[in-house]
Scaffold this motif. Structure first.
Motif, mmCIF file in Angstrom:
data_model
loop_
_atom_site.group_PDB
_atom_site.id
_atom_site.type_symbol
_atom_site.label_atom_id
_atom_site.label_comp_id
_atom_site.label_asym_id
_atom_site.label_seq_id
_atom_site.Cartn_x
_atom_site.Cartn_y
_atom_site.Cartn_z
ATOM 1 N N ASP A 1 -67.738 23.032 132.466
ATOM 2 C CA ASP A 1 -67.743 21.784 131.702
ATOM 3 C C ASP A 1 -68.419 21.979 130.347
ATOM 4 O O ASP A 1 -67.952 21.455 129.333
ATOM 5 C CB ASP A 1 -68.452 20.677 132.483
ATOM 6 N N LEU A 2 -69.510 22.723 130.305
ATOM 7 C CA LEU A 2 -70.217 22.985 129.052
ATOM 8 C C LEU A 2 -69.322 23.749 128.073
ATOM 9 O O LEU A 2 -69.211 23.382 126.899
ATOM 10 C CB LEU A 2 -71.501 23.776 129.322
ATOM 11 N N VAL A 3 -68.674 24.789 128.555
ATOM 12 C CA VAL A 3 -67.789 25.588 127.702
ATOM 13 C C VAL A 3 -66.653 24.716 127.175
ATOM 14 O O VAL A 3 -66.329 24.744 125.986
ATOM 15 C CB VAL A 3 -67.249 26.823 128.457
ATOM 16 N N LEU A 4 -66.038 23.930 128.045
ATOM 17 C CA LEU A 4 -64.936 23.068 127.616
ATOM 18 C C LEU A 4 -65.388 22.056 126.569
ATOM 19 O O LEU A 4 -64.672 21.782 125.604
ATOM 20 C CB LEU A 4 -64.327 22.333 128.805
ATOM 21 N N SER A 5 -66.579 21.502 126.742
ATOM 22 C CA SER A 5 -67.044 20.451 125.835
ATOM 23 C C SER A 5 -67.471 20.984 124.472
ATOM 24 O O SER A 5 -67.529 20.228 123.507
ATOM 25 C CB SER A 5 -68.207 19.685 126.472
ATOM 26 N N GLN A 6 -67.747 22.280 124.354
ATOM 27 C CA GLN A 6 -68.243 22.825 123.094
ATOM 28 C C GLN A 6 -67.155 23.238 122.120
ATOM 29 O O GLN A 6 -67.454 23.584 120.985
ATOM 30 C CB GLN A 6 -69.169 24.014 123.366
ATOM 31 N N ASP A 7 -65.912 23.197 122.530
ATOM 32 C CA ASP A 7 -64.821 23.583 121.647
ATOM 33 C C ASP A 7 -63.822 22.437 121.589
ATOM 34 O O ASP A 7 -63.187 22.115 122.587
ATOM 35 C CB ASP A 7 -64.147 24.862 122.155
ATOM 36 N N PRO A 8 -63.667 21.815 120.428
ATOM 37 C CA PRO A 8 -62.778 20.651 120.336
ATOM 38 C C PRO A 8 -61.309 20.972 120.612
ATOM 39 O O PRO A 8 -60.514 20.060 120.832
ATOM 40 C CB PRO A 8 -62.967 20.173 118.894
ATOM 41 N N ARG A 9 -60.937 22.239 120.636
ATOM 42 C CA ARG A 9 -59.551 22.594 120.951
ATOM 43 C C ARG A 9 -59.256 22.461 122.436
ATOM 44 O O ARG A 9 -58.099 22.449 122.843
ATOM 45 C CB ARG A 9 -59.262 24.037 120.511
ATOM 46 N N ASN A 10 -60.297 22.368 123.262
ATOM 47 C CA ASN A 10 -60.108 22.265 124.707
ATOM 48 C C ASN A 10 -59.793 20.835 125.107
ATOM 49 O O ASN A 10 -60.391 19.891 124.605
ATOM 50 C CB ASN A 10 -61.361 22.726 125.453
ATOM 51 N N ALA A 11 -58.882 20.682 126.031
ATOM 52 C CA ALA A 11 -58.548 19.380 126.602
ATOM 53 C C ALA A 11 -59.378 19.224 127.861
ATOM 54 O O ALA A 11 -59.258 19.998 128.800
ATOM 55 C CB ALA A 11 -57.069 19.293 126.922
ATOM 56 N N LEU A 12 -60.235 18.217 127.857
ATOM 57 C CA LEU A 12 -61.092 17.983 129.021
ATOM 58 C C LEU A 12 -60.302 17.315 130.132
ATOM 59 O O LEU A 12 -59.601 16.331 129.899
ATOM 60 C CB LEU A 12 -62.295 17.129 128.644
ATOM 61 N N PRO A 13 -60.395 17.835 131.359
ATOM 62 C CA PRO A 13 -59.659 17.232 132.473
ATOM 63 C C PRO A 13 -60.269 15.884 132.849
ATOM 64 O O PRO A 13 -61.461 15.678 132.721
ATOM 65 C CB PRO A 13 -59.832 18.257 133.597
ATOM 66 N N GLN A 14 -59.426 14.983 133.307
ATOM 67 C CA GLN A 14 -59.903 13.694 133.785
ATOM 68 C C GLN A 14 -60.337 13.847 135.237
ATOM 69 O O GLN A 14 -59.608 14.384 136.057
ATOM 70 C CB GLN A 14 -58.781 12.645 133.698
#
Length: 120
Positions: free
Chosen positions: A100-113
């Motif tokens: 979750d931390l890695v995903l949240s630190q890069d705006p190119r990542n789509a965070l899962p719902q």
């Protein structure tokens, strides 16, 4: 060549080079690897320092090992590390928080719902 984190140089390289020198396996392969970053900077336009895989490759080449054997030895090391991570995750789970931390630190990542998460 290159590393996504150690962009200014892989800190493992001096140790690998020292071990290689101490055991008589520091020569033309290391010199070739050492020339790579300057050539790549000129040709590609960005810094691509020697990474650990390149250093180990120079050692294996200097030792005259068959490239497939060298690859197998590299996989043994990675496998041991993976086993350690699996055991650590079982006793102290942190994988989801790190993901979750890695995903949240890069705006190119789509965070899962997540189930139960508020939308909107």
């Amino acid at each position: 060549m290159g590393h996504p984190i150690h962009v200014d140089g892989d800190p493992r390289i001096p140790t690998l080079a020292a071990v290689s020198k101490a055991n008589g396996y520091y020569g033309r392969h290391w010199r070739l690897m050492g020339a790579g970053p300057a050539v790549l900077k000129e040709e590609v336009g960005r810094a691509l320092p020697i990474n650990a895989a390149g250093g180990v490759g120079a050692i294996f080449a200097a030792m005259g090992l068959d490239p497939l054997m060298a690859r197998g030895l590299g996989l043994i090391g990675r496998s041991a590390g993976l086993i350690a991570h699996v055991l650590e995750e079982r006793s102290a789970p942190t994988g989801q928080q790190i993901w979750d931390l890695v995903l949240s630190q890069d705006p190119r990542n789509a965070l899962p719902q997540r189930a139960g998460a508020k939308h909107g």
